[in-house]
Design a protein around this motif. Structure first.
Motif, PDB file in Angstrom:
ATOM      1  N   SER A  64       6.077  18.416  -5.578  1.00  0.00           N
ATOM      2  CA  SER A  64       6.600  17.259  -4.865  1.00  0.00           C
ATOM      3  C   SER A  64       5.466  16.298  -4.569  1.00  0.00           C
ATOM      4  N   CYS A  65       5.808  15.042  -4.465  1.00  0.00           N
ATOM      5  CA  CYS A  65       4.834  14.005  -4.128  1.00  0.00           C
ATOM      6  C   CYS A  65       5.500  13.092  -3.108  1.00  0.00           C
ATOM      7  N   ALA A  66       5.071  13.203  -1.867  1.00  0.00           N
ATOM      8  CA  ALA A  66       5.647  12.404  -0.796  1.00  0.00           C
ATOM      9  C   ALA A  66       4.880  11.099  -0.656  1.00  0.00           C
ATOM     10  N   ALA A  67       5.607  10.000  -0.598  1.00  0.00           N
ATOM     11  CA  ALA A  67       4.997   8.677  -0.525  1.00  0.00           C
ATOM     12  C   ALA A  67       5.233   8.047   0.836  1.00  0.00           C
ATOM     13  N   SER A  68       4.242   7.318   1.292  1.00  0.00           N
ATOM     14  CA  SER A  68       4.396   6.511   2.487  1.00  0.00           C
ATOM     15  C   SER A  68       4.558   5.067   2.065  1.00  0.00           C
ATOM     16  N   GLY A  69       4.951   4.225   2.971  1.00  0.00           N
ATOM     17  CA  GLY A  69       5.149   2.820   2.639  1.00  0.00           C
ATOM     18  C   GLY A  69       6.607   2.506   2.440  1.00  0.00           C
ATOM     19  N   ARG A  70       6.951   1.251   2.560  1.00  0.00           N
ATOM     20  CA  ARG A  70       8.349   0.858   2.552  1.00  0.00           C
ATOM     21  C   ARG A  70       8.888   0.506   1.176  1.00  0.00           C
ATOM     22  N   THR A  71       8.018   0.426   0.180  1.00  0.00           N
ATOM     23  CA  THR A  71       8.462  -0.094  -1.106  1.00  0.00           C
ATOM     24  C   THR A  71       8.329   0.909  -2.237  1.00  0.00           C
ATOM     25  N   PHE A  72       8.478   2.190  -1.932  1.00  0.00           N
ATOM     26  CA  PHE A  72       8.336   3.218  -2.975  1.00  0.00           C
ATOM     27  C   PHE A  72       9.261   2.936  -4.151  1.00  0.00           C
ATOM     28  N   SER A  73      10.445   2.439  -3.877  1.00  0.00           N
ATOM     29  CA  SER A  73      11.421   2.192  -4.936  1.00  0.00           C
ATOM     30  C   SER A  73      11.004   1.074  -5.881  1.00  0.00           C
ATOM     31  N   GLN A 128       0.836  -1.188   0.000  1.00  0.00           N
ATOM     32  CA  GLN A 128       0.000   0.000   0.000  1.00  0.00           C
ATOM     33  C   GLN A 128       0.875   1.245   0.000  1.00  0.00           C
ATOM     34  N   VAL A 129       0.523   2.204  -0.812  1.00  0.00           N
ATOM     35  CA  VAL A 129       1.261   3.464  -0.918  1.00  0.00           C
ATOM     36  C   VAL A 129       0.271   4.616  -0.820  1.00  0.00           C
ATOM     37  N   GLN A 130       0.594   5.590  -0.016  1.00  0.00           N
ATOM     38  CA  GLN A 130      -0.187   6.821   0.030  1.00  0.00           C
ATOM     39  C   GLN A 130       0.665   7.954  -0.532  1.00  0.00           C
ATOM     40  N   LEU A 131       0.053   8.798  -1.345  1.00  0.00           N
ATOM     41  CA  LEU A 131       0.768   9.853  -2.041  1.00  0.00           C
ATOM     42  C   LEU A 131       0.159  11.202  -1.688  1.00  0.00           C
ATOM     43  N   VAL A 132       1.019  12.172  -1.405  1.00  0.00           N
ATOM     44  CA  VAL A 132       0.559  13.511  -1.050  1.00  0.00           C
ATOM     45  C   VAL A 132       1.363  14.532  -1.853  1.00  0.00           C
ATOM     46  N   GLU A 133       0.659  15.264  -2.715  1.00  0.00           N
ATOM     47  CA  GLU A 133       1.302  16.281  -3.539  1.00  0.00           C
ATOM     48  C   GLU A 133       1.396  17.620  -2.794  1.00  0.00           C
ATOM     49  N   SER A 134       2.374  18.415  -3.187  1.00  0.00           N
ATOM     50  CA  SER A 134       2.514  19.775  -2.680  1.00  0.00           C
ATOM     51  C   SER A 134       3.282  20.594  -3.694  1.00  0.00           C
ATOM     52  N   GLY A 135       3.275  21.906  -3.500  1.00  0.00           N
ATOM     53  CA  GLY A 135       4.074  22.784  -4.346  1.00  0.00           C
ATOM     54  C   GLY A 135       3.312  23.555  -5.396  1.00  0.00           C
ATOM     55  N   GLY A 136       2.021  23.311  -5.507  1.00  0.00           N
ATOM     56  CA  GLY A 136       1.239  24.066  -6.479  1.00  0.00           C
ATOM     57  C   GLY A 136       1.064  25.507  -6.054  1.00  0.00           C
ATOM     58  N   GLY A 137       0.516  26.298  -6.953  1.00  0.00           N
ATOM     59  CA  GLY A 137       0.271  27.692  -6.633  1.00  0.00           C
ATOM     60  C   GLY A 137      -0.098  28.504  -7.846  1.00  0.00           C
ATOM     61  N   ASN A 161      14.440   8.074  -4.152  1.00  0.00           N
ATOM     62  CA  ASN A 161      13.867   6.903  -3.481  1.00  0.00           C
ATOM     63  C   ASN A 161      14.226   6.862  -2.002  1.00  0.00           C
ATOM     64  N   ALA A 162      15.366   7.403  -1.635  1.00  0.00           N
ATOM     65  CA  ALA A 162      15.726   7.440  -0.218  1.00  0.00           C
ATOM     66  C   ALA A 162      14.764   8.322   0.572  1.00  0.00           C
ATOM     67  N   LYS A 163      14.289   9.383  -0.062  1.00  0.00           N
ATOM     68  CA  LYS A 163      13.335  10.285   0.579  1.00  0.00           C
ATOM     69  C   LYS A 163      11.893   9.938   0.238  1.00  0.00           C
ATOM     70  N   LYS A 164      11.712   8.913  -0.598  1.00  0.00           N
ATOM     71  CA  LYS A 164      10.365   8.491  -1.007  1.00  0.00           C
ATOM     72  C   LYS A 164       9.580   9.670  -1.588  1.00  0.00           C
ATOM     73  N   THR A 165      10.217  10.406  -2.457  1.00  0.00           N
ATOM     74  CA  THR A 165       9.594  11.594  -3.006  1.00  0.00           C
ATOM     75  C   THR A 165       9.775  11.658  -4.516  1.00  0.00           C
ATOM     76  N   LEU A 166       8.709  12.039  -5.177  1.00  0.00           N
ATOM     77  CA  LEU A 166       8.681  12.259  -6.614  1.00  0.00           C
ATOM     78  C   LEU A 166       8.595  13.763  -6.846  1.00  0.00           C
ATOM     79  N   TYR A 167       9.253  14.234  -7.896  1.00  0.00           N
ATOM     80  CA  TYR A 167       9.266  15.662  -8.199  1.00  0.00           C
ATOM     81  C   TYR A 167       8.847  15.924  -9.643  1.00  0.00           C
ATOM     82  N   LEU A 168       8.342  17.129  -9.850  1.00  0.00           N
ATOM     83  CA  LEU A 168       8.116  17.619 -11.208  1.00  0.00           C
ATOM     84  C   LEU A 168       8.567  19.077 -11.237  1.00  0.00           C
ATOM     85  N   GLN A 169       9.700  19.310 -11.866  1.00  0.00           N
ATOM     86  CA  GLN A 169      10.198  20.675 -12.055  1.00  0.00           C
ATOM     87  C   GLN A 169       9.563  21.241 -13.316  1.00  0.00           C
TER      88      GLN A 169
END
Length: 128
Positions: free
Chosen positions: A21-30, A1-10, A74-82
């Motif tokens: 940014s998209c922060a993921a929970s769970g141990r297997t994001f990678s 199970q993975v939960q995803l939370v986006e931020s950084g819009g405006g 993957n170490a920070k379990k975070t996805l980005y979109l620049q």
């Protein structure tokens, strides 16, 4: 199970930059390939960018190539979109998504139905 939370819009002006940014929970994001989609008012959800589980492969919709860059830590379990050189046409709610896949072969990543987990979205508004 993975939960995803986006931020950084405006709200930004044409030509400005934003980093989502998209922060993921769970141990297997990678273990998940991930992507960004967007949905503008009155339009269907659109694929924006995808990245393989290890980060070695990326893909973009033509309209953002050269302006947007997808990456992951993957170490920070975070996805980005620049997002650079933003245009009013980029205005939308942006969603991150994760799929129980590793690579980006066969263009499966373009289709929202192929993803297993979704974030709640973050609004990006580009004024002219």
């Amino acid at each position: 199970q993975v939960q995803l939370v986006e931020s950084g819009g405006g709200l930004v002006q044409t030509g400005d930059s934003l980093r989502l940014s998209c922060a993921a929970s769970g141990r297997t994001f990678s273990s998940y390939a991930t992507g960004w989609f967007r949905q503008a008012p009155g339009k269907e959800r659109e694929f924006v960018a995808a990245i393989s589980s290890g980060g070695g492969s990326t893909a973009y919709v033509d309209s953002v190539k050269g302006r947007f860059t997808i990456s992951r830590d993957n170490a920070k379990k975070t996805l980005y979109l620049q997002m650079n050189s933003l245009k009013p046409a980029d205005t939308a709610v942006y969603y991150c998504a994760a799929a129980v896949r590793i690579g980006l072969g066969s263009s499966w990543y373009k289709y929202g139905r192929e993803y297993d987990y979704w974030g709640q979205g973050t609004q990006v508004t580009v004024s002219s």
